[in-house]
Design an enzyme around this catalytic site. Structure first.
Site, mmCIF file in Angstrom:
data_model
loop_
_atom_site.group_PDB
_atom_site.id
_atom_site.type_symbol
_atom_site.label_atom_id
_atom_site.label_comp_id
_atom_site.label_asym_id
_atom_site.label_seq_id
_atom_site.Cartn_x
_atom_site.Cartn_y
_atom_site.Cartn_z
ATOM 1 N N HIS A 157 3.084 -2.953 -13.385
ATOM 2 C CA HIS A 157 4.323 -2.426 -12.912
ATOM 3 C C HIS A 157 5.047 -3.880 -12.495
ATOM 4 C CE1 HIS A 157 6.697 -0.088 -10.096
ATOM 5 N NE2 HIS A 157 7.497 -1.380 -9.619
ATOM 6 N N GLU A 158 4.593 -4.923 -12.023
ATOM 7 C CA GLU A 158 5.322 -6.158 -11.616
ATOM 8 C C GLU A 158 5.646 -6.805 -13.015
ATOM 9 O OE1 GLU A 158 6.790 -5.987 -8.857
ATOM 10 O OE2 GLU A 158 5.121 -4.766 -7.878
ATOM 11 N N CYS A 171 9.133 2.053 -5.922
ATOM 12 C CA CYS A 171 9.612 0.419 -6.310
ATOM 13 C C CYS A 171 10.506 0.483 -5.073
ATOM 14 C CB CYS A 171 10.178 0.818 -7.770
ATOM 15 S SG CYS A 171 10.692 -1.000 -8.076
HETATM 16 ZN ZN ZN Z 1 9.239 -2.168 -8.522
#
Ligand code: ZN
Length: 163
Positions: free
Chosen positions: A149-150, A107
């Protein structure tokens, strides 16, 4: 010319409050606005500059439900499809497959850590384009992982909380 210049924004880092907030929906009045287009452009430039495959607005200190998904093959996911970057406004994951897959994630907001995260293998997502058109798409594999994830970022969740 302005369009030749890229805008690189600062990226919020783990521990900063903005990353733990639930982001606000983009309002109808903000769709197709110069502000929203500029935000998406700057997010895209920032993601590209940092070799990311996705980014969420809270990562650039804007607590709004906007993400970019931009899968491409990489050393960790050599079979990942190369796709044009997709900007998703107010994305909603409508369906998730029961089947999950473990895969390594990193990330831009957690640069010093990677980890194995279980994600649904296939998802159906609904979102608005920058112009406000509604789209429903099914993603599988790495792109599905990026979307999950986003969208987590929009709910104030970092991948390290899912390890
Ligand atoms: Zn991220």
């Amino acid at each position: 010319r302005e369009e030749l210049m890229s805008t690189i924004l600062a990226v919020a880092q783990r521990g900063e409050t903005i990353l733990s907030l639930a982001a606000a929906e983009v309002a109808k009045s903000e769709l197709n606005s110069e502000w929203l287009n500029k935000l998406a452009e700057a997010m895209h430039d920032t993601m590209t500059e940092r070799n990311g495959v996705g980014i969420a607005a809270p990562q650039v200190y804007v607590s709004k439900r906007v993400i970019i998904v931009a899968s491409r093959p990489n050393p960790r996911y050599p079979d990942a499809p190369e796709m044009d970057a997709v900007v998703m406004v107010n994305p909603e994951i409508l369906e998730k497959s029961e089947a999950t897959v473990l895969g390594e994630e990193g990330c831009l907001s957690v640069p010093d850590e990677r980890g194995q995260v279980a994600r649904a293998e296939t998802i159906k997502v609904r979102y608005l384009t920058l112009q406000g058109e509604q789209v429903e798409t099914v993603y599988t594999g790495f792109p599905a992982r990026i979307v999950q994830h986003e969208v987590d970022h929009l709910d104030g969740i970092l991948f390290i909380q899912r390890i």
